[in-house]
Every structure is written in structure tokens, then in C-alpha cells.
Design an enzyme around this catalytic site. Structure first.
Site, PDB file in Angstrom:
ATOM      1  N   ARG A   1      57.610 -21.358  -2.451  1.00 29.83           N
ATOM      2  CA  ARG A   1      57.465 -22.698  -1.863  1.00 29.83           C
ATOM      3  C   ARG A   1      56.148 -22.854  -1.117  1.00 29.83           C
ATOM      4  O   ARG A   1      55.622 -23.968  -1.019  1.00 29.83           O
ATOM      5  CB  ARG A   1      58.681 -23.003  -0.990  1.00 29.83           C
ATOM      6  CG  ARG A   1      59.932 -23.180  -1.855  1.00 29.83           C
ATOM      7  CD  ARG A   1      61.141 -23.479  -1.044  1.00 29.83           C
ATOM      8  NE  ARG A   1      62.032 -22.326  -0.949  1.00 29.83           N
ATOM      9  CZ  ARG A   1      62.992 -22.210  -0.052  1.00 29.83           C
ATOM     10  NH1 ARG A   1      63.171 -23.153   0.837  1.00 29.83           N
ATOM     11  NH2 ARG A   1      63.766 -21.155  -0.044  1.00 29.83           N
TER      12      ARG A   1
ATOM     13  N   GLU B   1      66.638 -13.891   5.082  1.00 32.41           N
ATOM     14  CA  GLU B   1      67.911 -14.392   5.603  1.00 32.41           C
ATOM     15  C   GLU B   1      69.012 -14.103   4.585  1.00 32.41           C
ATOM     16  O   GLU B   1      70.140 -13.820   4.948  1.00 32.41           O
ATOM     17  CB  GLU B   1      67.796 -15.896   5.856  1.00 32.41           C
ATOM     18  CG  GLU B   1      68.821 -16.438   6.828  1.00 32.41           C
ATOM     19  CD  GLU B   1      68.767 -17.945   6.954  1.00 32.41           C
ATOM     20  OE1 GLU B   1      67.937 -18.591   6.281  1.00 32.41           O
ATOM     21  OE2 GLU B   1      69.569 -18.463   7.729  1.00 32.41           O
TER      22      GLU B   1
HETATM   23  C1  PRP Z   1      62.142 -18.979   1.737  1.00 37.28           C
HETATM   24  C2  PRP Z   1      61.141 -19.879   2.427  1.00 37.28           C
HETATM   25  C3  PRP Z   1      60.354 -18.909   3.251  1.00 37.28           C
HETATM   26  C4  PRP Z   1      61.387 -17.890   3.656  1.00 37.28           C
HETATM   27  C5  PRP Z   1      61.880 -18.148   5.047  1.00 37.28           C
HETATM   28  O1  PRP Z   1      61.583 -18.418   0.604  1.00 37.28           O
HETATM   29  O2  PRP Z   1      60.337 -20.597   1.501  1.00 37.28           O
HETATM   30  O3  PRP Z   1      59.316 -18.292   2.509  1.00 37.28           O
HETATM   31  O4  PRP Z   1      62.472 -18.006   2.732  1.00 37.28           O
HETATM   32  O5  PRP Z   1      62.817 -17.190   5.473  1.00 37.28           O
HETATM   33  P1  PRP Z   1      62.536 -16.087   6.579  1.00 37.28           P
HETATM   34  O6  PRP Z   1      61.778 -16.745   7.709  1.00 37.28           O
HETATM   35  O7  PRP Z   1      63.896 -15.645   7.004  1.00 37.28           O
HETATM   36  O8  PRP Z   1      61.751 -14.988   5.949  1.00 37.28           O
HETATM   37  P2  PRP Z   1      62.353 -17.451  -0.412  1.00 37.28           P
HETATM   38  O9  PRP Z   1      62.015 -16.037  -0.077  1.00 37.28           O
HETATM   39  O10 PRP Z   1      63.769 -17.879  -0.498  1.00 37.28           O
HETATM   40  O11 PRP Z   1      61.596 -17.674  -1.782  1.00 37.28           O
HETATM   41  P3  PRP Z   1      61.239 -18.938  -2.700  1.00 37.28           P
HETATM   42  O12 PRP Z   1      60.141 -19.687  -1.969  1.00 37.28           O
HETATM   43  O13 PRP Z   1      60.752 -18.257  -3.920  1.00 37.28           O
HETATM   44  O14 PRP Z   1      62.457 -19.776  -2.897  1.00 37.28           O
HETATM   45  N1  HPA Z   2      67.417 -23.107   4.508  1.00 36.46           N
HETATM   46  C1  HPA Z   2      67.982 -22.210   5.351  1.00 36.46           C
HETATM   47  N2  HPA Z   2      67.604 -20.983   5.458  1.00 36.46           N
HETATM   48  C2  HPA Z   2      66.607 -20.578   4.695  1.00 36.46           C
HETATM   49  C3  HPA Z   2      65.985 -21.445   3.794  1.00 36.46           C
HETATM   50  C4  HPA Z   2      66.413 -22.789   3.703  1.00 36.46           C
HETATM   51  O1  HPA Z   2      65.912 -23.619   2.943  1.00 36.46           O
HETATM   52  N3  HPA Z   2      65.017 -20.721   3.191  1.00 36.46           N
HETATM   53  C5  HPA Z   2      65.073 -19.484   3.702  1.00 36.46           C
HETATM   54  N4  HPA Z   2      66.030 -19.386   4.623  1.00 36.46           N
END
Ligand code: PRP
Ligand code: HPA
Length: 178
Positions: free
Chosen positions: A65, A102
Site C-alpha cells: 500500500r 498485527e
Molecule cells: C499493512 C499496512 C502497513 C502495515 C501496518 O500492510 O499497509 O504497511 O500493515 O501494520 P503495522 O504497523 O502493525 O506493521 P501489510 O503488511 O498488510 O501489506 P500490504 O500493504 O501488502 O497489504
Molecule cells: N486495519 C487494521 N489493522 C491493520 C491494517 C488495517 O487496514 N493494516 C495493518 N494492520
């Protein structure tokens, strides 16, 4: 304006129990699909930069993202963009850092020679939850010789202390939500 900000927020979709039970997922795709919301977002992120724009050399974004926000913001600011990818995608030589999410475990990489020593990097992402991803990106970019100029997030999740856990860096987020 307040109307613009409200319009922007109206384009963020909230989905309960995705991708796992108990997660309130924030979906920014409708923001990018809407020209007006996209433009409001870029101007809001610029206005909220945690440091003056002339103290930033390059913008780094986290897959996936952060790849939506990062290059768009970098172009808007007249900066370059560095991709922080999920491990295994970039050709060698790379540097790697592991971290916990998370909802899961992950490792990220950057190309070893993409950063020049002392370059001031703004790390951007859509959302900070636990801060694990942003901390890993910070460690990795520092290991590549970068100076962390600061962090910009669109959204900060309440109650997880993600920003506090980043350490003492200039940081901004546009929204704070559950
Ligand atoms: C999500 C979001 C952040 C991260 C936040 O990405 O875009 O990068 O999680 O969570 P945190 O602060 O607990 O580390 P994700 O790793 O789900 O990957 P994506 O962007 O490929 O969906
Ligand atoms: N929502 C909540 N928790 C998260 C997200 C979200 O979109 N991405 C990573 N942790």
C-alpha cells in the site's frame, strides 16, 4: 478545507474482520479511484509533512500500500522514490530485515545500492498499526546508510502506540482512528 477533508475521509472504506477476525480493515483504494479525493490527499500529505520539504532527499514506501502513496507523493514533491519490498522479490544484492505484523510475520528488502550514504529519507505508508513495518523499514534504510528524515502516514490506529514505538523521529498522520 474542512469540506475537502470530510470528502477524503468519506472515500476510506472500513471492512470488519478482514483479512482476519478482529481486524478493522481500512481500504484506501476508493481514494485513488477518485480524482478529487486523490488530489486532496496529496495536498493534505504535503501540508502535513513532518519536516520541511527541502530536508527530504527521497521518499521510501512499503509494499504494497505504500507503493500507492509513496510514488504519487514523491512525484508531487519533486523527489525520487525507493521501494521497500516484501522479501524475495528484488534482485541481489539486497539488504533484509524481519518483523512481525498485527496479523502475521514478514521480511522486507531493499536493493543494497539504491540509497547513497547520508540521503535523507521520508518513510511513507497508508497506515501505522503496531509500527512493526515502519520500524523494520527504518532499520533497513539506516543499514543502507540513510538518515531518517521522518515518517508520514495517512492513518494511525488508536491504542496500539505505533508512532510512540517508532522512536524519536518527526512523524505525521492525517487521521487517528480505531
Ligand atoms: C499493512 C499496512 C502497513 C502495515 C501496518 O500492510 O499497509 O504497511 O500493515 O501494520 P503495522 O504497523 O502493525 O506493521 P501489510 O503488511 O498488510 O501489506 P500490504 O500493504 O501488502 O497489504
Ligand atoms: N486495519 C487494521 N489493522 C491493520 C491494517 C488495517 O487496514 N493494516 C495493518 N494492520
Amino acid at each position: 478545507s474542512a469540506d475537502d477533508f470530510e470528502y477524503l475521509v468519506s472515500k476510506i472504506r472500513t471492512i470488519p474482520d478482514f483479512p482476519a477476525k478482529g481486524i478493522l480493515f481500512r481500504d484506501f483504494m476508493p481514494v485513488f479511484a477518485d480524482a478529487k479525493a486523490f488530489s486532496i490527499l496529496m495536498h493534505a500529505m504535503e501540508a502535513a509533512l513532518p519536516v520541511p520539504v527541502d530536508q527530504i532527499d527521497v521518499v521510501a514506501g512499503l509494499e504494497a500500500r505504500g507503493f500507492l502513496f509513496g510514488p504519487a507523493l514523491a512525484a508531487h514533491l519533486g523527489k525520487g522514490f525507493v521501494a521497500v519490498r516484501k522479501a524475495g522479490k528484488l534482485p541481489p544484492p539486497t539488504k533484509k530485515e524481519s518483523y512481525s505484523l498485527e496479523y502475521g510475520e514478514a521480511a522486507i528488502e531493499v536493493e543494497s545500492n539504491i540509497i547513497t550514504e547520508g540521503q535523507r529519507v521520508l518513510i511513507v505508508d497508508d497506515l501505522i498499526a503496531t509500527g512493526g513495518s515502519a520500524r523494520a523499514a527504518r532499520n533497513l534504510l539506516q543499514a543502507c546508510g540513510a538518515t531518517i528524515a521522518g515518517f508520514s502516514f495517512v492513518m494511525e490506529l488508536d491504542g496500539l502506540d505505533g508512532i510512540e514505538r517508532l522512536g524519536d523521529y518527526p512523524t505525521s498522520s492525517l487521521l487517528r482512528m480505531p
